[in-house]
Design a protein around this motif. Structure first.
Motif, PDB file in Angstrom:
ATOM      1  N   ILE A  25       0.850  -1.191   0.000  1.00  0.00           N
ATOM      2  CA  ILE A  25       0.000   0.000   0.000  1.00  0.00           C
ATOM      3  C   ILE A  25       0.884   1.238   0.000  1.00  0.00           C
ATOM      4  CG2 ILE A  25      -1.951  -1.111   1.117  1.00  0.00           C
ATOM      5  CD1 ILE A  25      -1.116   0.013   3.758  1.00  0.00           C
ATOM      6  N   GLU A  26       0.279   2.384  -0.314  1.00  0.00           N
ATOM      7  CA  GLU A  26       1.089   3.596  -0.362  1.00  0.00           C
ATOM      8  C   GLU A  26       1.532   3.995   1.039  1.00  0.00           C
ATOM      9  OE1 GLU A  26      -2.142   7.200  -0.227  1.00  0.00           O
ATOM     10  OE2 GLU A  26      -1.296   6.621  -2.153  1.00  0.00           O
ATOM     11  N   ILE A  27       2.540   4.827   1.098  1.00  0.00           N
ATOM     12  CA  ILE A  27       3.232   5.126   2.343  1.00  0.00           C
ATOM     13  C   ILE A  27       2.324   5.839   3.345  1.00  0.00           C
ATOM     14  CG2 ILE A  27       5.153   6.413   3.334  1.00  0.00           C
ATOM     15  CD1 ILE A  27       6.605   5.894   0.665  1.00  0.00           C
ATOM     16  N   TYR A  28       1.532   6.798   2.893  1.00  0.00           N
ATOM     17  CA  TYR A  28       0.705   7.562   3.817  1.00  0.00           C
ATOM     18  C   TYR A  28      -0.395   6.710   4.435  1.00  0.00           C
ATOM     19  CZ  TYR A  28       3.264  11.316   1.679  1.00  0.00           C
ATOM     20  OH  TYR A  28       4.281  12.113   1.231  1.00  0.00           O
ATOM     21  N   ALA A  29      -0.967   5.812   3.648  1.00  0.00           N
ATOM     22  CA  ALA A  29      -1.966   4.890   4.199  1.00  0.00           C
ATOM     23  C   ALA A  29      -1.307   3.912   5.169  1.00  0.00           C
ATOM     24  CB  ALA A  29      -2.660   4.134   3.080  1.00  0.00           C
ATOM     25  N   ALA A  30      -0.087   3.502   4.858  1.00  0.00           N
ATOM     26  CA  ALA A  30       0.631   2.587   5.749  1.00  0.00           C
ATOM     27  C   ALA A  30       0.929   3.253   7.087  1.00  0.00           C
ATOM     28  CB  ALA A  30       1.920   2.128   5.081  1.00  0.00           C
ATOM     29  N   ILE A  31       1.219   4.531   7.078  1.00  0.00           N
ATOM     30  CA  ILE A  31       1.481   5.247   8.325  1.00  0.00           C
ATOM     31  C   ILE A  31       0.242   5.241   9.202  1.00  0.00           C
ATOM     32  CG2 ILE A  31       1.921   7.542   9.303  1.00  0.00           C
ATOM     33  CD1 ILE A  31       3.817   8.012   6.931  1.00  0.00           C
ATOM     34  N   VAL A  32      -0.913   5.487   8.607  1.00  0.00           N
ATOM     35  CA  VAL A  32      -2.150   5.546   9.377  1.00  0.00           C
ATOM     36  C   VAL A  32      -2.546   4.172   9.900  1.00  0.00           C
ATOM     37  CG1 VAL A  32      -4.626   6.037   9.180  1.00  0.00           C
ATOM     38  CG2 VAL A  32      -2.964   7.589   8.170  1.00  0.00           C
TER      39      VAL A  32
END
Length: 70
Positions: A25-32
């Motif tokens: 998954i993309e990085i920003y979604a992974a952070i959340v």
């Protein structure tokens, strides 16, 4: 926590998991999605949350730069 004793082994496993999640998954979604459950686990292993945040950001930055080169 008893299965993985040294902090270094936990961080190595965390690096593998972060690279795998960053590939899916993309990085920003992974952070959340990934960071909130993993920070308490790191605290249980005695890792400072600031250190784990640096670990997350550097691993995903490396993954992001790898994608740009491809």
């Amino acid at each position: 926590m008893h299965a993985i004793r040294p902090k270094g082994l936990f961080l190595l496993g965390l690096n593998v998991v972060l690279l795998w999640v960053g590939g899916l998954i993309e990085i920003y979604a992974a952070i959340v999605v990934v960071v909130p459950p993993l920070v308490p686990v790191g605290i249980a292993f005695g890792i400072d949350p600031c250190i784990s945040e640096l670990f997350f950001s550097q691993t995903w930055n490396w993954d992001f730069l790898r994608r740009l080169r491809a």
